[in-house]
Design a protein around this motif. Structure first.
Motif, PDB file in Angstrom:
ATOM      1  N   ILE A   4      47.428  38.807  50.620  1.00  6.22           N
ATOM      2  CA  ILE A   4      46.748  37.823  49.504  1.00  6.22           C
ATOM      3  C   ILE A   4      47.886  38.108  48.358  1.00  6.22           C
ATOM      4  CG2 ILE A   4      44.955  37.474  47.961  1.00  6.22           C
ATOM      5  CD1 ILE A   4      43.132  38.553  50.397  1.00  6.22           C
ATOM      6  N   LYS A   5      48.487  37.232  47.779  1.00  5.49           N
ATOM      7  CA  LYS A   5      49.597  37.270  46.718  1.00  5.49           C
ATOM      8  C   LYS A   5      49.070  37.273  45.496  1.00  5.49           C
ATOM      9  CE  LYS A   5      53.430  35.906  49.748  1.00  5.49           C
ATOM     10  NZ  LYS A   5      54.513  35.416  50.024  1.00  5.49           N
ATOM     11  N   ILE A   6      47.942  36.625  45.140  1.00  8.86           N
ATOM     12  CA  ILE A   6      47.419  36.526  43.945  1.00  8.86           C
ATOM     13  C   ILE A   6      46.171  37.282  43.486  1.00  8.86           C
ATOM     14  CG2 ILE A   6      46.763  35.066  42.171  1.00  8.86           C
ATOM     15  CD1 ILE A   6      48.206  32.862  43.356  1.00  8.86           C
ATOM     16  N   GLY A   7      46.190  38.165  42.568  1.00  9.21           N
ATOM     17  CA  GLY A   7      44.964  38.936  42.373  1.00  9.21           C
ATOM     18  C   GLY A   7      44.566  38.594  40.829  1.00  9.21           C
ATOM     19  N   ILE A   8      43.252  38.780  40.841  1.00 10.52           N
ATOM     20  CA  ILE A   8      42.551  38.437  39.398  1.00 10.52           C
ATOM     21  C   ILE A   8      41.653  39.631  39.050  1.00 10.52           C
ATOM     22  CG2 ILE A   8      41.036  36.926  38.099  1.00 10.52           C
ATOM     23  CD1 ILE A   8      41.880  35.139  40.720  1.00 10.52           C
ATOM     24  N   ILE A   9      41.906  40.318  37.692  1.00 13.02           N
ATOM     25  CA  ILE A   9      40.974  41.220  37.398  1.00 13.02           C
ATOM     26  C   ILE A   9      40.224  40.539  36.250  1.00 13.02           C
ATOM     27  CG2 ILE A   9      40.574  43.438  36.305  1.00 13.02           C
ATOM     28  CD1 ILE A   9      43.065  44.581  38.032  1.00 13.02           C
ATOM     29  N   GLY A  10      38.802  40.710  36.408  1.00 13.05           N
ATOM     30  CA  GLY A  10      37.923  39.859  35.471  1.00 13.05           C
ATOM     31  C   GLY A  10      37.321  41.191  34.547  1.00 13.05           C
ATOM     32  N   GLY A  11      37.504  40.680  33.064  1.00 13.92           N
ATOM     33  CA  GLY A  11      37.108  41.909  32.366  1.00 13.92           C
ATOM     34  C   GLY A  11      35.572  41.411  31.808  1.00 13.92           C
ATOM     35  N   SER A  12      35.085  41.916  30.638  1.00 16.18           N
ATOM     36  CA  SER A  12      33.927  41.636  30.164  1.00 16.18           C
ATOM     37  C   SER A  12      33.426  40.340  30.397  1.00 16.18           C
ATOM     38  CB  SER A  12      33.593  42.423  28.836  1.00 16.18           C
ATOM     39  OG  SER A  12      33.955  43.701  28.791  1.00 16.18           O
ATOM     40  N   GLY A  13      32.370  39.924  30.768  1.00 10.18           N
ATOM     41  CA  GLY A  13      31.782  38.483  30.836  1.00 10.18           C
ATOM     42  C   GLY A  13      32.322  37.704  32.205  1.00 10.18           C
TER      43      GLY A  13
END
Length: 290
Positions: A4-13
């Motif tokens: 999986i080449k694209i990662g997303i880290i989601g912050g507050s909210g």
């Protein structure tokens, strides 16, 4: 599992991506412990992506408690080459108003209680970090924002992010000090995240979502959790639209980043002289140089 080449880290909210289809939760163990939460792997308009709620989906981790090394290592283990960090921030500039978006190109590190490298224990590496953000990925993010109709939101295509330790917000003296340094925004999480992504040879860029004016602004009350949460809710909707468009563009036109070979000249220790246990521990990062 295919890389999986694209990662997303989601912050507050931003604790989940509503548009993800064919979702599965993936528990990943790393040499640095468990990540903040299970990684959510799913399909976003035909592209497989990995999503991680930085503070856990129930927001149980303070900025100082975040397992930064485990989070980035887990992304690397899935095959991630591009990492989008969505982060709530305070503004240190009049022109960067609440609900605006900033794509910072510089960081100032004011943290003090965090492990900020994968290396040590017999292997020394010094990454180049003069330009801490992948400018190509930042460009894709910026173009995605500009292509969308986001009313009342201004995009700031550069800026300096001060990363403070937290969890308390700044004093007025600190806020004004950072303003005097020319900083644009302030947050609590993007370092050492950006440093570790560079060590892991992952292209990294921040989508900074302004929630407040910190405490320096004479015409606005000091930042409060109530104020932040109200704006986080609005920001999360816009952030998901931006991330979705960014993923679409990345998937259509992937690129090679300087970050993808960041360790090539960074490792000082001759690896044939390095401890076997440390080489085993860092094999995922070192394998193409062994």
């Amino acid at each position: 599992m295919e890389p999986i080449k694209i990662g997303i880290i989601g912050g507050s909210g931003l604790y989940k991506m509503e548009a993800l289809k064919d979702v599965e939760e993936v528990e990943i163990d790393t040499p640095f412990g468990k990540p903040s939460d299970a990684l959510i792997v799913g399909t976003l308009d035909g592209t497989r992506v990995a999503f991680l709620a930085r503070h856990n989906r129930n927001h149980t981790l303070t900025p100082s408690e975040l397992p930064f090394r485990a989070n980035v290592y887990a992304m690397k283990k899935l095959g991630v080459e591009y990492l989008i960090s969505a982060s709530a921030v305070g503004s240190l500039r009049e022109e960067a108003k609440p609900l605006d978006m900033v794509i910072p190109d510089q960081f100032i590190d004011r943290t003090k209680n965090r492990a900020s490298t994968f290396f040590g224990e017999g292997i020394v590496a010094h990454i180049a970090f003069g330009d801490p953000v992948c400018h190509k990925l930042a460009g894709v993010l910026s173009e995605a924002i500009e292509s969308l109709d986001l009313p009342d939101i201004t995009l700031h295509r550069s800026g300096t992010y001060v990363c403070m330790e937290g969890p308390a917000f700044s004093t007025k003296a600190e806020s004004n000090l950072y303003r005097s340094w020319g900083a644009t925004i302030i947050g609590m999480t993007n370092l050492p995240e950006a440093k570790l992504a560079r060590e892991a040879e992952i292209a990294y860029a921040t989508l900074a979502l302004v929630t407040d004016y910190d405490c320096w602004h004479p015409d606005h009350d000091s930042v409060t959790v109530d104020l932040v949460i109200a704006n986080l809710t609005k920001n999360a909707v816009n952030a998901q639209r931006v991330i979705r468009e960014t993923v679409r563009r990345l998937s259509a036109t992937p690129f090679v980043s300087d970050a993808h070979s960041a360790l090539k000249y960074a490792i000082i220790t001759p690896l044939d002289k390095a401890p076997v246990e440390t080489k085993d521990k860092l094999h995922l990062l070192l394998q193409k140089y062994l």
